[in-house]
Design an enzyme around this catalytic site. Sequence first.
Site, PDB file in Angstrom:
ATOM      1  N   HIS A 127     -50.037  59.401 101.439  1.00 25.89           N
ATOM      2  CA  HIS A 127     -49.501  60.373 102.401  1.00 25.89           C
ATOM      3  C   HIS A 127     -48.790  59.577 103.504  1.00 25.89           C
ATOM      4  O   HIS A 127     -49.191  58.449 103.811  1.00 25.89           O
ATOM      5  CB  HIS A 127     -50.692  61.145 102.971  1.00 25.89           C
ATOM      6  CG  HIS A 127     -50.361  62.302 103.857  1.00 25.89           C
ATOM      7  ND1 HIS A 127     -49.965  62.158 105.171  1.00 25.89           N
ATOM      8  CD2 HIS A 127     -50.387  63.634 103.628  1.00 25.89           C
ATOM      9  CE1 HIS A 127     -49.770  63.353 105.714  1.00 25.89           C
ATOM     10  NE2 HIS A 127     -50.011  64.274 104.799  1.00 25.89           N
ATOM     11  N   ASP A 204     -58.607  56.786 102.944  1.00 16.65           N
ATOM     12  CA  ASP A 204     -58.140  58.034 103.536  1.00 16.65           C
ATOM     13  C   ASP A 204     -58.842  59.160 102.771  1.00 16.65           C
ATOM     14  O   ASP A 204     -58.520  59.443 101.615  1.00 16.65           O
ATOM     15  CB  ASP A 204     -56.610  58.110 103.378  1.00 16.65           C
ATOM     16  CG  ASP A 204     -56.050  59.471 103.739  1.00 16.65           C
ATOM     17  OD1 ASP A 204     -56.839  60.400 103.988  1.00 16.65           O
ATOM     18  OD2 ASP A 204     -54.814  59.605 103.759  1.00 16.65           O
ATOM     19  N   GLN A 207     -58.570  64.201 101.390  1.00 16.83           N
ATOM     20  CA  GLN A 207     -58.683  65.111 100.239  1.00 16.83           C
ATOM     21  C   GLN A 207     -59.963  64.877  99.430  1.00 16.83           C
ATOM     22  O   GLN A 207     -60.097  65.410  98.328  1.00 16.83           O
ATOM     23  CB  GLN A 207     -57.464  64.961  99.320  1.00 16.83           C
ATOM     24  CG  GLN A 207     -56.142  65.310  99.976  1.00 16.83           C
ATOM     25  CD  GLN A 207     -56.021  66.778 100.381  1.00 16.83           C
ATOM     26  OE1 GLN A 207     -56.721  67.645  99.842  1.00 16.83           O
ATOM     27  NE2 GLN A 207     -55.147  67.070 101.327  1.00 16.83           N
ATOM     28  N   LYS A 230     -59.651  70.188 106.947  1.00 14.29           N
ATOM     29  CA  LYS A 230     -59.568  70.199 105.478  1.00 14.29           C
ATOM     30  C   LYS A 230     -60.936  70.492 104.864  1.00 14.29           C
ATOM     31  O   LYS A 230     -61.052  70.630 103.648  1.00 14.29           O
ATOM     32  CB  LYS A 230     -59.098  68.838 104.959  1.00 14.29           C
ATOM     33  CG  LYS A 230     -57.830  68.329 105.600  1.00 14.29           C
ATOM     34  CD  LYS A 230     -56.635  68.475 104.717  1.00 14.29           C
ATOM     35  CE  LYS A 230     -55.466  67.697 105.278  1.00 14.29           C
ATOM     36  NZ  LYS A 230     -54.185  68.245 104.883  1.00 14.29           N
ATOM     37  N   CYS A 368     -45.537  65.503 102.279  1.00 12.46           N
ATOM     38  CA  CYS A 368     -45.686  64.271 103.081  1.00 12.46           C
ATOM     39  C   CYS A 368     -45.933  63.047 102.205  1.00 12.46           C
ATOM     40  O   CYS A 368     -46.688  62.133 102.583  1.00 12.46           O
ATOM     41  CB  CYS A 368     -46.805  64.397 104.119  1.00 12.46           C
ATOM     42  SG  CYS A 368     -46.467  65.590 105.383  1.00 12.46           S
TER      43      CYS A 368
HETATM   44  N1  PLP Z   1     -53.878  61.926 104.171  1.00  8.88           N
HETATM   45  C1  PLP Z   1     -53.928  62.823 103.189  1.00  8.88           C
HETATM   46  C2  PLP Z   1     -54.260  62.378 101.796  1.00  8.88           C
HETATM   47  C3  PLP Z   1     -53.677  64.167 103.476  1.00  8.88           C
HETATM   48  O1  PLP Z   1     -53.724  65.066 102.491  1.00  8.88           O
HETATM   49  C4  PLP Z   1     -53.364  64.543 104.800  1.00  8.88           C
HETATM   50  C5  PLP Z   1     -53.013  65.933 105.112  1.00  8.88           C
HETATM   51  O2  PLP Z   1     -52.451  66.632 104.307  1.00  8.88           O
HETATM   52  C6  PLP Z   1     -53.357  63.560 105.788  1.00  8.88           C
HETATM   53  C7  PLP Z   1     -53.616  62.268 105.448  1.00  8.88           C
HETATM   54  C8  PLP Z   1     -53.069  63.894 107.216  1.00  8.88           C
HETATM   55  O3  PLP Z   1     -54.076  64.730 107.722  1.00  8.88           O
HETATM   56  P1  PLP Z   1     -53.944  65.379 109.173  1.00  8.88           P
HETATM   57  O4  PLP Z   1     -52.601  66.015 109.221  1.00  8.88           O
HETATM   58  O5  PLP Z   1     -55.072  66.354 109.232  1.00  8.88           O
HETATM   59  O6  PLP Z   1     -54.085  64.279 110.157  1.00  8.88           O
END
Ligand code: PLP
Length: 410
Positions: A127, A204, A207, A230, A368
Amino acid sequence: MNQDVSYDVSAIRQDFPILNQYVHNKPLSYLDNAATTQKPQTVIDRVHKIYARQNSNIHRGVHFLSNQLTEEYEQAREQVRQFINAKHAREVIFTSGTTHSINAIAYSFGEKYIHEGDEVIITGLEHHANIVPWQALRERKNARLKVVPINDRGEIQMDAYERMISSKTKIIALSHISNSLGTINDVKRIIEVAHQHNIPVLLDGAQSIQHQQVDVQDMDCDFYVFSGHKVYGPNGTGVLYGKEKWLEEMPPYQTGGEMIQKVTFDKTTYNELPLKFEAGTPNYVGAIGMAEALRYVEKTGIQAIARHESQMLRHATQKLQEIPGLTIYGTAERKISVLSFLIDGIHHYDTGMVLDKMGIAVRTGHHCTEPLMNHFGIEGTVRASFAMYNTLDEIDQLYHALLKVKQMFS
Ligand code: PLP
């Protein structure tokens, strides 16, 4: 396919008031859970109760409300600790979300350990939140960013990963699970290899936290980050877990109130963990609400949720594969309940718009993960992502709706 009867999905749906509504005169089918999850009534009530009866700034009060909420904030930290099985509550830092947590680590770890010519490894699945902070660090420190390639199923190429590690590698940062494809990475193996070279690993978990049992000690990751929204919790909440030995050594990335022990104009000493990394008034309402969400997940049972979701993934994969001209992106052997796809000749945005008119909420675009889309030579996909409250009926509705989309554009 029949719904698993031991899992009472209709009772669960009753707990999520938002699901019980119509959009465009159609019952809402919310299949955009990888973007954000809906909130159970217990979380809504908990947040409401704080503002209605308990609100007060924490940590510095002598009065009843402040002390009460301070205690609940620290209990929320303990709830997170248990949920991810961290060794100590002081290894749990509250942040505003995954993005905040990764930026904090990239900055703080980077300040301490990354020098000119050092290397950071990420993967082709990331991401933007796990790409851009490392690029910024690269610019600041004149470091290198290396990207582990993936195969066409959307899996990390392990051989390439092992070859990529060098004596200059200082940290490896990767998604536990891909938000665009659903791939579950073999993080235990990745961490094992990294640790053979004494390299820390950041996962990270944006998910993974909501889909499977997370045990940071068992995985042995050095950092694990996630967002509260999430995992059925409030927006603007998140966690940065770090092993104590790293957090002790890393400098604070933000300074100000709360994170200090003593301030004079000549010198400031910093507070102990976890407060060293929580400058300013924290989002205590959100943190307590997030802990309530974790309790809800625990009560429902993460294993039961995972079984339900994998049943939905199987059913959805099978149904969507029946649609001629539909390609699924992300066919890894181990996946969570995320389905990214395109229908030949139909733009993902058009598919999403038509589904919306039928009451079905999906996400379209690059999610993203632009570099990942580039790997597949596409601009974006339609992504349906399922959570604990989705049903097999909703998948059948999606299937019939997609047949209609095809008909409309043929
Ligand atoms: N990393 C992953 C794998 C994600 O799916 C997301 C959000 O979709 C993020 C990072 C970023 O999360 P946030 O926007 O809640 O900071």
